[in-house]
Design an enzyme around this catalytic site. Structure first.
Site, PDB file in Angstrom:
ATOM      1  CE  LYS A  56      -4.591  -1.258   0.854  1.00 41.27           C
ATOM      2  NZ  LYS A  56      -4.501  -2.590   1.455  1.00 41.27           N
ATOM      3  CB  SER A  81      -9.120   0.092  10.716  1.00 38.27           C
ATOM      4  OG  SER A  81      -9.477  -0.945   9.843  1.00 38.27           O
ATOM      5  CD  GLU A 207     -13.700 -12.190  -3.658  1.00 33.54           C
ATOM      6  OE1 GLU A 207     -13.682 -10.973  -3.405  1.00 33.54           O
ATOM      7  OE2 GLU A 207     -14.558 -12.717  -4.373  1.00 33.54           O
ATOM      8  N   GLY A 211     -16.156 -13.712   1.875  1.00 33.59           N
ATOM      9  CA  GLY A 211     -16.605 -12.485   1.223  1.00 33.59           C
ATOM     10  C   GLY A 211     -16.262 -12.495  -0.242  1.00 33.59           C
ATOM     11  CG  ASP A 213     -16.924  -8.344  -2.641  1.00 32.05           C
ATOM     12  OD1 ASP A 213     -16.244  -8.956  -1.802  1.00 32.05           O
ATOM     13  OD2 ASP A 213     -16.529  -7.316  -3.224  1.00 32.05           O
ATOM     14  CB  SER A 307      -0.624  -8.207  -0.388  1.00 30.65           C
ATOM     15  OG  SER A 307      -1.344  -8.976   0.555  1.00 30.65           O
TER      16      SER A 307
END
Ligand SMILES: *Cc1c(COP(=O)(O)O)cnc(C)c1O
Length: 322
Positions: A56, A81, A207, A211, A213, A307
């Site tokens: 990130k 967070s 993922e 979840g 999605d 990651s």
């Protein structure tokens, strides 16, 4: 979906220039044990060893280094967070601008402390009563701050794509590449890079099973919204993909896979025991996902992006002892 212009690989190249001398060029690791386990030649891009412990930093620093002098004076605001908070706080400090991070009242103390340690000004909100995006917009308007979202922003996702750029430049072409998937910044940036540098390379996002999605969105062609999933992969507890990230993912990605929490723990154990590296649950999604399609990978050369490595040690031990 509103009309948006998707960024391109040229934007990833520009991001790589901005990151030069600021982001670590992280190591690529290999493991005979993993090669034998998967029946493939595997190259791990170790973003757990990136500054602040996750990829990130790339997207955050890239976005902030494009600010105008006026934006720099107002500073940046972000809501997170987790790793995005630390990435924005550290990037802002390096670039000499103020950073305000909006965090839920029940965020882990260690993450709040880390963000403050990087010089971030932390604003706490009640995640059950208040809308963090509204708070962010209000701060942005009233104090001239610029809001940088964690994934759905061209400068963020193209910054994330620089990790895969380094990987391809170091190891050459690959048959498949796997990345963790939350809101899709890492996967979409990786996809831009892979399409440009290794057109035949298959691109997979992974993922949490709890979840899926992203998988449902990819297969249905429309962004699917879900409640916050319960999983140990706290970096991928997103409720939906973004417009930019989904635009690229639906066009360029091969498929979206899922991994269970138990599979993540097995991969974290393998990283620690065999490769001597500390990987957070979300960071293990790539390997866990690759293992689910092992028969398709026999004899192939594959890349896996690790990651991040931000997990506190007590939690790490607890997860592995179950
Ligand atoms: C944010 C994050 C992810 C998910 O990235 P997206 O760009 O939101 O898909 C994966 N792993 C780690 C360690 C993260 O911090």
């Amino acid at each position: 979906m509103t009309d948006i212009t998707l960024p391109t690989y040229a934007d990833v190249e520009a991001a790589a220039k901005r990151l030069e001398g600021h982001a670590h060029k992280t190591p690529v690791m290999t493991s005979r044990t993993v090669n034998d386990l998967l029946g493939a030649e595997v190259f791990f891009k170790c973003e757990n060893l990136q500054r602040m412990g996750a990829f990130k930093f790339r997207g955050g620093f890239n976005a902030l280094s494009k600010f105008t002098p006026e934006q720099r004076r107002g500073g940046v605001v972000a809501f997170s967070s987790g790793n995005h908070a630390q990435a924005i706080a550290l990037s802002a400090r390096l670039l000499g601008m103020p950073a305000t991070i909006i965090m839920p009242h029940d965020a882990p103390a260690a993450k709040v402390a880390a963000t403050k340690g990087y010089g971030g000004n932390v604003v706490v909100y009640d995640r059950y009563k208040e809308d963090r995006e509204a708070i962010g917009r209000k701060l942005a308007e009233e104090h001239g701050m610029t809001l940088i979202p964690p994934y759905d922003h061209p400068d963020v996702l193209t910054g994330q794509g620089t990790a895969a750029k380094e990987l391809f430049e170091e190891v050459g072409t690959l048959d498949a590449i796997f990345t963790p998937l939350g809101g899709g910044g890492l996967l979409s940036g990786t996809a831009l890079t892979a399409r440009a540098l290794a057109p035949q390379c298959k691109i997979y996002g992974v993922e949490p099973e709890a979840g899926n999605d992203g998988q449902r969105s990819f297969r249905s062609g429309e962004i699917v919204d879900i409640p916050t999933p319960k999983t140990i992969a706290d970096g991928a507890q997103t409720q939906h993909l973004g417009n930019y990230t989904f635009g690229i993912i639906r066009r360029d990605v091969t498929d979206i896979l899922t991994a269970s929490d138990a599979q993540l723990i097995d991969s974290m154990r393998l990283f620690a025991a065999r490769m001597k590296i500390l990987v957070e649950p979300t960071g293990a999604l790539g390997l866990a996902g690759a293992l689910t399609i092992k028969p398709e990978l026999q004899g192939k050369r594959i890349g896996i992006v690790i990651s991040g490595g931000n997990v506190d040690l007590e939690r790490f031990c607890q997860l592995l002892s179950n």
